[in-house]
Design a protein around this motif. Sequence first.
Motif, PDB file in Angstrom:
ATOM      1  N   LEU A  96      21.828  17.363 -32.636  1.00 13.39           N
ATOM      2  CA  LEU A  96      21.695  16.786 -31.305  1.00 13.39           C
ATOM      3  C   LEU A  96      22.701  15.650 -31.101  1.00 13.39           C
ATOM      4  O   LEU A  96      22.996  14.904 -32.029  1.00 13.39           O
ATOM      5  CB  LEU A  96      20.286  16.225 -31.104  1.00 13.39           C
ATOM      6  CG  LEU A  96      19.147  17.227 -31.135  1.00 13.39           C
ATOM      7  CD1 LEU A  96      17.807  16.505 -31.128  1.00 13.39           C
ATOM      8  CD2 LEU A  96      19.250  18.190 -29.958  1.00 13.39           C
ATOM      9  N   VAL A  97      23.168  15.520 -29.890  1.00 15.06           N
ATOM     10  CA  VAL A  97      24.085  14.443 -29.523  1.00 15.06           C
ATOM     11  C   VAL A  97      23.264  13.374 -28.793  1.00 15.06           C
ATOM     12  O   VAL A  97      22.490  13.700 -27.882  1.00 15.06           O
ATOM     13  CB  VAL A  97      25.201  14.990 -28.606  1.00 15.06           C
ATOM     14  CG1 VAL A  97      26.122  13.886 -28.143  1.00 15.06           C
ATOM     15  CG2 VAL A  97      25.982  16.082 -29.333  1.00 15.06           C
TER      16      VAL A  97
ATOM     17  N   GLU B  49      25.716   9.374 -18.746  1.00 16.37           N
ATOM     18  CA  GLU B  49      25.772  10.565 -17.908  1.00 16.37           C
ATOM     19  C   GLU B  49      24.635  11.533 -18.235  1.00 16.37           C
ATOM     20  O   GLU B  49      23.950  12.037 -17.337  1.00 16.37           O
ATOM     21  CB  GLU B  49      27.120  11.261 -18.086  1.00 16.37           C
ATOM     22  CG  GLU B  49      27.292  12.473 -17.192  1.00 16.37           C
ATOM     23  CD  GLU B  49      28.644  13.151 -17.382  1.00 16.37           C
ATOM     24  OE1 GLU B  49      28.707  14.375 -17.184  1.00 16.37           O
ATOM     25  OE2 GLU B  49      29.624  12.459 -17.727  1.00 16.37           O
ATOM     26  N   ALA B  50      24.415  11.782 -19.529  1.00 15.85           N
ATOM     27  CA  ALA B  50      23.355  12.717 -19.934  1.00 15.85           C
ATOM     28  C   ALA B  50      21.980  12.167 -19.584  1.00 15.85           C
ATOM     29  O   ALA B  50      21.100  12.911 -19.135  1.00 15.85           O
ATOM     30  CB  ALA B  50      23.449  13.004 -21.425  1.00 15.85           C
ATOM     31  N   ALA B  51      21.783  10.868 -19.777  1.00 16.35           N
ATOM     32  CA  ALA B  51      20.497  10.255 -19.422  1.00 16.35           C
ATOM     33  C   ALA B  51      20.264  10.330 -17.918  1.00 16.35           C
ATOM     34  O   ALA B  51      19.146  10.603 -17.461  1.00 16.35           O
ATOM     35  CB  ALA B  51      20.452   8.814 -19.910  1.00 16.35           C
TER      36      ALA B  51
ATOM     37  N   PRO C 148      16.504  23.401 -20.247  1.00 19.48           N
ATOM     38  CA  PRO C 148      16.442  23.322 -21.717  1.00 19.48           C
ATOM     39  C   PRO C 148      16.417  21.906 -22.284  1.00 19.48           C
ATOM     40  O   PRO C 148      15.968  21.714 -23.416  1.00 19.48           O
ATOM     41  CB  PRO C 148      17.711  24.069 -22.162  1.00 19.48           C
ATOM     42  CG  PRO C 148      18.066  24.953 -21.031  1.00 19.48           C
ATOM     43  CD  PRO C 148      17.607  24.259 -19.788  1.00 19.48           C
ATOM     44  N   VAL C 149      16.856  20.918 -21.527  1.00 18.82           N
ATOM     45  CA  VAL C 149      16.842  19.543 -22.034  1.00 18.82           C
ATOM     46  C   VAL C 149      15.415  19.072 -22.339  1.00 18.82           C
ATOM     47  O   VAL C 149      15.213  18.153 -23.134  1.00 18.82           O
ATOM     48  CB  VAL C 149      17.569  18.573 -21.062  1.00 18.82           C
ATOM     49  CG1 VAL C 149      16.717  18.282 -19.825  1.00 18.82           C
ATOM     50  CG2 VAL C 149      17.954  17.280 -21.774  1.00 18.82           C
TER      51      VAL C 149
ATOM     52  N   TYR D 195      16.542  12.616 -31.987  1.00 19.81           N
ATOM     53  CA  TYR D 195      15.484  13.581 -31.680  1.00 19.81           C
ATOM     54  C   TYR D 195      14.361  12.909 -30.870  1.00 19.81           C
ATOM     55  O   TYR D 195      13.875  13.475 -29.887  1.00 19.81           O
ATOM     56  CB  TYR D 195      14.937  14.185 -32.975  1.00 19.81           C
ATOM     57  CG  TYR D 195      13.719  15.045 -32.781  1.00 19.81           C
ATOM     58  CD1 TYR D 195      13.830  16.350 -32.323  1.00 19.81           C
ATOM     59  CD2 TYR D 195      12.439  14.548 -33.045  1.00 19.81           C
ATOM     60  CE1 TYR D 195      12.701  17.144 -32.148  1.00 19.81           C
ATOM     61  CE2 TYR D 195      11.314  15.337 -32.877  1.00 19.81           C
ATOM     62  CZ  TYR D 195      11.453  16.629 -32.416  1.00 19.81           C
ATOM     63  OH  TYR D 195      10.336  17.400 -32.234  1.00 19.81           O
ATOM     64  N   ILE D 196      13.973  11.714 -31.286  1.00 20.64           N
ATOM     65  CA  ILE D 196      12.915  10.991 -30.555  1.00 20.64           C
ATOM     66  C   ILE D 196      13.347  10.738 -29.106  1.00 20.64           C
ATOM     67  O   ILE D 196      12.531  10.822 -28.186  1.00 20.64           O
ATOM     68  CB  ILE D 196      12.531   9.673 -31.270  1.00 20.64           C
ATOM     69  CG1 ILE D 196      11.932   9.968 -32.651  1.00 20.64           C
ATOM     70  CG2 ILE D 196      11.582   8.836 -30.421  1.00 20.64           C
ATOM     71  CD1 ILE D 196      10.647  10.784 -32.645  1.00 20.64           C
ATOM     72  N   GLU D 197      14.629  10.472 -28.881  1.00 16.44           N
ATOM     73  CA  GLU D 197      15.122  10.330 -27.500  1.00 16.44           C
ATOM     74  C   GLU D 197      14.884  11.611 -26.704  1.00 16.44           C
ATOM     75  O   GLU D 197      14.530  11.559 -25.529  1.00 16.44           O
ATOM     76  CB  GLU D 197      16.616  10.010 -27.487  1.00 16.44           C
ATOM     77  CG  GLU D 197      16.965   8.619 -27.930  1.00 16.44           C
ATOM     78  CD  GLU D 197      18.467   8.352 -27.888  1.00 16.44           C
ATOM     79  OE1 GLU D 197      19.250   9.229 -27.442  1.00 16.44           O
ATOM     80  OE2 GLU D 197      18.855   7.249 -28.300  1.00 16.44           O
ATOM     81  N   TYR D 198      15.060  12.751 -27.337  1.00 14.07           N
ATOM     82  CA  TYR D 198      14.875  14.029 -26.651  1.00 14.07           C
ATOM     83  C   TYR D 198      13.401  14.320 -26.362  1.00 14.07           C
ATOM     84  O   TYR D 198      13.087  14.951 -25.361  1.00 14.07           O
ATOM     85  CB  TYR D 198      15.495  15.180 -27.457  1.00 14.07           C
ATOM     86  CG  TYR D 198      16.976  15.327 -27.235  1.00 14.07           C
ATOM     87  CD1 TYR D 198      17.490  16.294 -26.373  1.00 14.07           C
ATOM     88  CD2 TYR D 198      17.875  14.489 -27.886  1.00 14.07           C
ATOM     89  CE1 TYR D 198      18.845  16.431 -26.169  1.00 14.07           C
ATOM     90  CE2 TYR D 198      19.247  14.616 -27.680  1.00 14.07           C
ATOM     91  CZ  TYR D 198      19.720  15.581 -26.822  1.00 14.07           C
ATOM     92  OH  TYR D 198      21.079  15.705 -26.609  1.00 14.07           O
ATOM     93  N   VAL D 199      12.502  13.893 -27.242  1.00 14.00           N
ATOM     94  CA  VAL D 199      11.086  14.200 -27.020  1.00 14.00           C
ATOM     95  C   VAL D 199      10.375  13.132 -26.199  1.00 14.00           C
ATOM     96  O   VAL D 199       9.295  13.378 -25.664  1.00 14.00           O
ATOM     97  CB  VAL D 199      10.316  14.464 -28.341  1.00 14.00           C
ATOM     98  CG1 VAL D 199      10.918  15.631 -29.077  1.00 14.00           C
ATOM     99  CG2 VAL D 199      10.233  13.245 -29.215  1.00 14.00           C
ATOM    100  N   SER D 200      10.970  11.984 -26.076  1.00 14.86           N
ATOM    101  CA  SER D 200      10.347  10.887 -25.330  1.00 14.86           C
ATOM    102  C   SER D 200      10.634  11.054 -23.838  1.00 14.86           C
ATOM    103  O   SER D 200      11.511  10.404 -23.271  1.00 14.86           O
ATOM    104  CB  SER D 200      10.884   9.541 -25.840  1.00 14.86           C
ATOM    105  OG  SER D 200      10.179   8.482 -25.228  1.00 14.86           O
ATOM    106  N   VAL D 201       9.876  11.935 -23.218  1.00 12.54           N
ATOM    107  CA  VAL D 201      10.075  12.270 -21.810  1.00 12.54           C
ATOM    108  C   VAL D 201       8.814  11.939 -21.032  1.00 12.54           C
ATOM    109  O   VAL D 201       7.729  12.457 -21.322  1.00 12.54           O
ATOM    110  CB  VAL D 201      10.431  13.772 -21.639  1.00 12.54           C
ATOM    111  CG1 VAL D 201      10.574  14.128 -20.162  1.00 12.54           C
ATOM    112  CG2 VAL D 201      11.701  14.108 -22.401  1.00 12.54           C
ATOM    113  N   CYS D 202       8.979  11.078 -20.038  1.00 14.14           N
ATOM    114  CA  CYS D 202       7.857  10.725 -19.153  1.00 14.14           C
ATOM    115  C   CYS D 202       7.385  11.985 -18.433  1.00 14.14           C
ATOM    116  O   CYS D 202       8.185  12.795 -17.959  1.00 14.14           O
ATOM    117  CB  CYS D 202       8.309   9.665 -18.155  1.00 14.14           C
ATOM    118  SG  CYS D 202       6.965   8.980 -17.175  1.00 14.14           S
TER     119      CYS D 202
END
Length: 189
Positions: free
Chosen positions: A42-43, A48-50, A65-66, A97-104
């Motif tokens: 993962l990057v 921009e991505a955020a 997919p994000v 990875y935690i950034e990817y799963v930490s979704v409100c």
Amino acid sequence: MSTILFVNACMRGEKSRTLKLCREYLAEKENVVEVDLGKLALVPFDGEAAGRRADLQKAGAWDDPVFDLAKQFAAADEIVIGAPYWDLSFPAALKTYIEYVSVCDIAFHYSEQGRAEGLCKAKSLTYITSCGGFVEGANFGYEYLSGIATMFGIPETRFVAAEGLDVVELDVETQMAKASKTIAKLNGR
């Protein structure tokens, strides 16, 4: 059937002593789904991505997919994270990875009072690690993941460590056996 999500942050692959402990913990478990962070590559989110992810959240485009890793994490009945003790915590791949799963609105949401309330299904998060020296009150990786578990609504966190593995005076197998005893207790043996 319950699902166990194994987040493999053992960056040395099969050479990893942490991975050996994880495999021991998971050996008798069924329905284990593994996410290998070394292979996933993962990057980290940049601005921009955020921003793109935030726009997708606002639009309710949850099929993008994000959000796949967040949905997988939130749906698991148990979380097992294996990561070596690196630089007082864990490899950067796990933080990404935690950034990817930490979704409100997937892993958590905010109450009317502005407090984070968890939405994850898991009843426990088990963190397995190994280290060359001794953690001695500086296991910021476990502390961080305990905080994340609380934010995500996971009520129990558990910790397994094989410590002192690179201390010349100590026997590696004896140190690993101590961690194995903790694993046996967690597995009800």
